[in-house]
Design a protein around this motif. Structure first.
Motif, PDB file in Angstrom:
ATOM      1  N   ILE A  40     -66.894 -68.178 -43.592  1.00 24.05           N
ATOM      2  CA  ILE A  40     -66.320 -69.255 -43.157  1.00 24.05           C
ATOM      3  C   ILE A  40     -66.548 -69.347 -41.653  1.00 24.05           C
ATOM      4  O   ILE A  40     -66.792 -68.417 -40.833  1.00 24.05           O
ATOM      5  CB  ILE A  40     -64.579 -68.765 -42.725  1.00 24.05           C
ATOM      6  CG1 ILE A  40     -64.008 -68.491 -44.200  1.00 24.05           C
ATOM      7  CG2 ILE A  40     -63.783 -69.673 -42.180  1.00 24.05           C
ATOM      8  CD1 ILE A  40     -62.809 -67.715 -44.320  1.00 24.05           C
ATOM      9  N   SER A  41     -67.062 -70.209 -40.863  1.00 25.05           N
ATOM     10  CA  SER A  41     -67.324 -70.570 -39.724  1.00 25.05           C
ATOM     11  C   SER A  41     -66.291 -70.497 -38.771  1.00 25.05           C
ATOM     12  O   SER A  41     -65.206 -70.461 -39.029  1.00 25.05           O
ATOM     13  CB  SER A  41     -68.215 -71.764 -39.492  1.00 25.05           C
ATOM     14  OG  SER A  41     -67.273 -72.814 -39.282  1.00 25.05           O
ATOM     15  N   GLU A  42     -66.530 -70.174 -37.530  1.00 27.43           N
ATOM     16  CA  GLU A  42     -65.552 -70.289 -36.330  1.00 27.43           C
ATOM     17  C   GLU A  42     -64.590 -71.672 -36.528  1.00 27.43           C
ATOM     18  O   GLU A  42     -63.798 -71.690 -35.945  1.00 27.43           O
ATOM     19  CB  GLU A  42     -66.203 -70.069 -34.896  1.00 27.43           C
ATOM     20  CG  GLU A  42     -66.563 -68.583 -34.784  1.00 27.43           C
ATOM     21  CD  GLU A  42     -67.436 -68.217 -33.700  1.00 27.43           C
ATOM     22  OE1 GLU A  42     -67.093 -69.240 -32.572  1.00 27.43           O
ATOM     23  OE2 GLU A  42     -67.760 -67.215 -33.330  1.00 27.43           O
ATOM     24  N   THR A  43     -65.374 -72.691 -36.572  1.00 22.57           N
ATOM     25  CA  THR A  43     -64.412 -73.914 -36.621  1.00 22.57           C
ATOM     26  C   THR A  43     -63.812 -74.424 -37.840  1.00 22.57           C
ATOM     27  O   THR A  43     -63.154 -75.462 -37.660  1.00 22.57           O
ATOM     28  CB  THR A  43     -65.717 -75.182 -36.426  1.00 22.57           C
ATOM     29  OG1 THR A  43     -66.646 -75.016 -37.565  1.00 22.57           O
ATOM     30  CG2 THR A  43     -66.617 -75.109 -35.226  1.00 22.57           C
ATOM     31  N   GLY A  44     -63.932 -73.383 -38.913  1.00 19.74           N
ATOM     32  CA  GLY A  44     -63.008 -73.439 -39.959  1.00 19.74           C
ATOM     33  C   GLY A  44     -63.719 -74.190 -41.020  1.00 19.74           C
ATOM     34  O   GLY A  44     -63.178 -74.050 -42.164  1.00 19.74           O
ATOM     35  N   ALA A  45     -65.004 -74.611 -40.922  1.00 22.91           N
ATOM     36  CA  ALA A  45     -65.899 -75.236 -41.896  1.00 22.91           C
ATOM     37  C   ALA A  45     -66.292 -73.793 -42.881  1.00 22.91           C
ATOM     38  O   ALA A  45     -66.486 -72.849 -42.289  1.00 22.91           O
ATOM     39  CB  ALA A  45     -66.946 -76.161 -41.387  1.00 22.91           C
ATOM     40  N   PHE A  46     -66.659 -74.321 -44.123  1.00 24.91           N
ATOM     41  CA  PHE A  46     -67.287 -73.230 -44.891  1.00 24.91           C
ATOM     42  C   PHE A  46     -68.914 -73.303 -44.906  1.00 24.91           C
ATOM     43  O   PHE A  46     -69.407 -74.505 -44.710  1.00 24.91           O
ATOM     44  CB  PHE A  46     -66.856 -73.436 -46.279  1.00 24.91           C
ATOM     45  CG  PHE A  46     -65.492 -72.756 -46.495  1.00 24.91           C
ATOM     46  CD1 PHE A  46     -64.635 -72.919 -45.769  1.00 24.91           C
ATOM     47  CD2 PHE A  46     -65.418 -72.118 -47.778  1.00 24.91           C
ATOM     48  CE1 PHE A  46     -63.422 -72.262 -46.179  1.00 24.91           C
ATOM     49  CE2 PHE A  46     -64.129 -71.389 -48.139  1.00 24.91           C
ATOM     50  CZ  PHE A  46     -63.346 -71.584 -47.343  1.00 24.91           C
TER      51      PHE A  46
END
Length: 431
Positions: free
Chosen positions: A413-419
């Motif tokens: 999971i990225s910090e921006t919420g994208a996978f």
């Protein structure tokens, strides 16, 4: 041939209708979207918030400075509710919601290239689109217009009306098949309140979905915003049990997690009833995702009401929350309510809610780790491919993949919420 540039503000239905206008204009004009250089500008307007109206005025002034001799046209909800305001601003042609359907005739008439229309004349046929802006894998179909609800804060009903207009089922099916043949893989069904689809006929949203599900092929349907008041157990079952063809995500508008505020808003449901809908979807598919809207600072909202909203959001784990600071809209009941909340408190509550919403999203996304899903590839930057899965989660995948469905495994999971997905089986959905 003169060039027309269309700019769109607001909802998915507006985006769909902008495409419809583009197709109607294409045999008489060169048509582009969001192009600053044009002979004729059309702005498809929104009036849902004061901010949407501010953005329109800002856009108009910027384009007017660039092309003072061009023709400026405004259509849609803002022009429906405040035509004189936009005429005073300087627009050459101000058209309402239904007049979008006659956009070519209206512009030709304004240019003196056709006969004047009779007062009040309007083409009541529905838009039907055959394509979408270049490079897209997703297309919209507008299936319904109008809303019967009387939410205390909403101005859209004043613009769109309380008469339900449902596009005939077979007309939707024909448009759906045409878009699939044109290469689109995901079709979004949209409207002002699609739960009311069929209220003016012998159809229903369930009947429409069943008709579309009968078509073969590798494709996915996504539903735009659903009204909690109009969701039946049968609709929940149909959506959640057809995960290969219907996205496992809905935008389920909440607005507040306080029963007292929901009653003031005239939303027509309680937090318990809302939660029961979420639980019913997740009983069939535990990973089913929800996005939502929340208004902070509604007139009379107390600190306790706000805390109840925060607790409710923590509990339900939304994928994403659109946060709106209450904006008093002309002509609505809420604009005249007592106990209006000061701006600095609304701003403070929005910031607090934003942090809670981000954690809610992370808590939901963690449940997807190690799971597989079907991503529709939408673009490639040369090194990575990007697309959304059935849960409306954006994935970043190594390699440049074709614009089709691929099976991916979520690893991070990225910090921006994208996978970020690094393991995948390159295959289309099999039906």
């Amino acid at each position: 041939m003169k060039k027309v540039s269309i700019f769109t503000l607001g909802c998915k239905l507006n985006q769909y209708e902008s495409q419809g206008m583009a197709e109607k204009l294409s045999d008489a004009f060169l048509v582009a979207f969001d192009d600053d250089n044009a002979d004729i500008y059309i702005i498809n307007s929104c009036t849902v918030t004061a901010e949407a109206e501010r953005k329109l005025r800002q856009l108009y002034r910027r384009l007017k400075r660039r092309s003072p001799e061009s023709i400026f046209t405004v259509v849609g909800c803002y022009s429906e509710t405040s035509p004189n305001e936009l005429k005073e601003l300087g627009f050459d042609l101000v058209l309402g919601v239904k007049q979008k359907r006659n956009i070519k005739e209206e512009i030709l008439r304004f240019s003196g290239k056709s006969e004047p229309a009779k007062a009040g004349a309007s083409d009541n046929t529905f838009f039907s689109v055959h394509t979408s802006p270049e490079g897209r894998t997703r297309a919209y179909i507008g299936i319904e217009d109008g809303c019967l609800n009387r939410c205390a804060y909403c101005r859209i009903r004043l613009a769109r009306g309380s008469k339900i207009e449902s596009k005939p089922l077979e007309l939707v099916a024909d448009e759906f098949l045409g878009l699939l043949k044109a290469g689109f893989k995901e079709i979004v069904l949209t409207g002002i309140n699609i739960g009311y689809y069929g209220y003016d006929s012998d159809s229903t949203l369930i009947k429409l979905l069943e008709r579309l599900l009968s078509e073969d092929g590798s494709w996915r349907i996504r539903l735009s915003s659903l009204d909690p008041r109009l969701i039946s157990p049968e609709l929940i079952q149909l959506i959640a049990e057809n995960s290969e063809k219907i996205a496992q995500h809905v935008h389920l508008s909440l607005q507040s997690g306080s029963d007292r505020v929901l009653k003031l808003m005239r939303r027509g449901y309680t937090r318990s009833e809302y939660k029961s809908i979420v639980n019913a979807f997740r009983k069939i598919n535990p990973l089913f995702s929800f996005t939502t809207d929340v208004i902070v600072g509604f007139p009379g909202e107390t600190e306790e009401d706000f805390k109840e909203t925060l607790e409710f959001i923590r509990e339900l784990e939304f994928l994403k929350i659109h946060i709106f600071r209450f904006s008093p809209r002309p002509g609505t009941e809420a604009a005249h309510m007592t106990h209006q909340i000061p701006g600095h408190i609304k701003k403070e509550r929005a910031l607090i809610l934003k942090k809670v919403a981000e954690k809610s999203s992370r808590d939901y996304l963690k449940k997807q780790l190690g799971k597989e899903s079907e991503v529709l590839i939408e673009r490639c930057d040369g090194e990575y491919s990007f697309g959304y899965d059935e849960y409306f989660i954006q994935h970043k995948i190594p390699g440049c993949l074709p614009k089709d469905f691929v099976r991916v495994k979520t690893l991070e999971i990225s910090e921006t919420g994208a996978f970020s997905s690094a393991e995948f089986h390159c295959r289309s959905m099999v039906t």
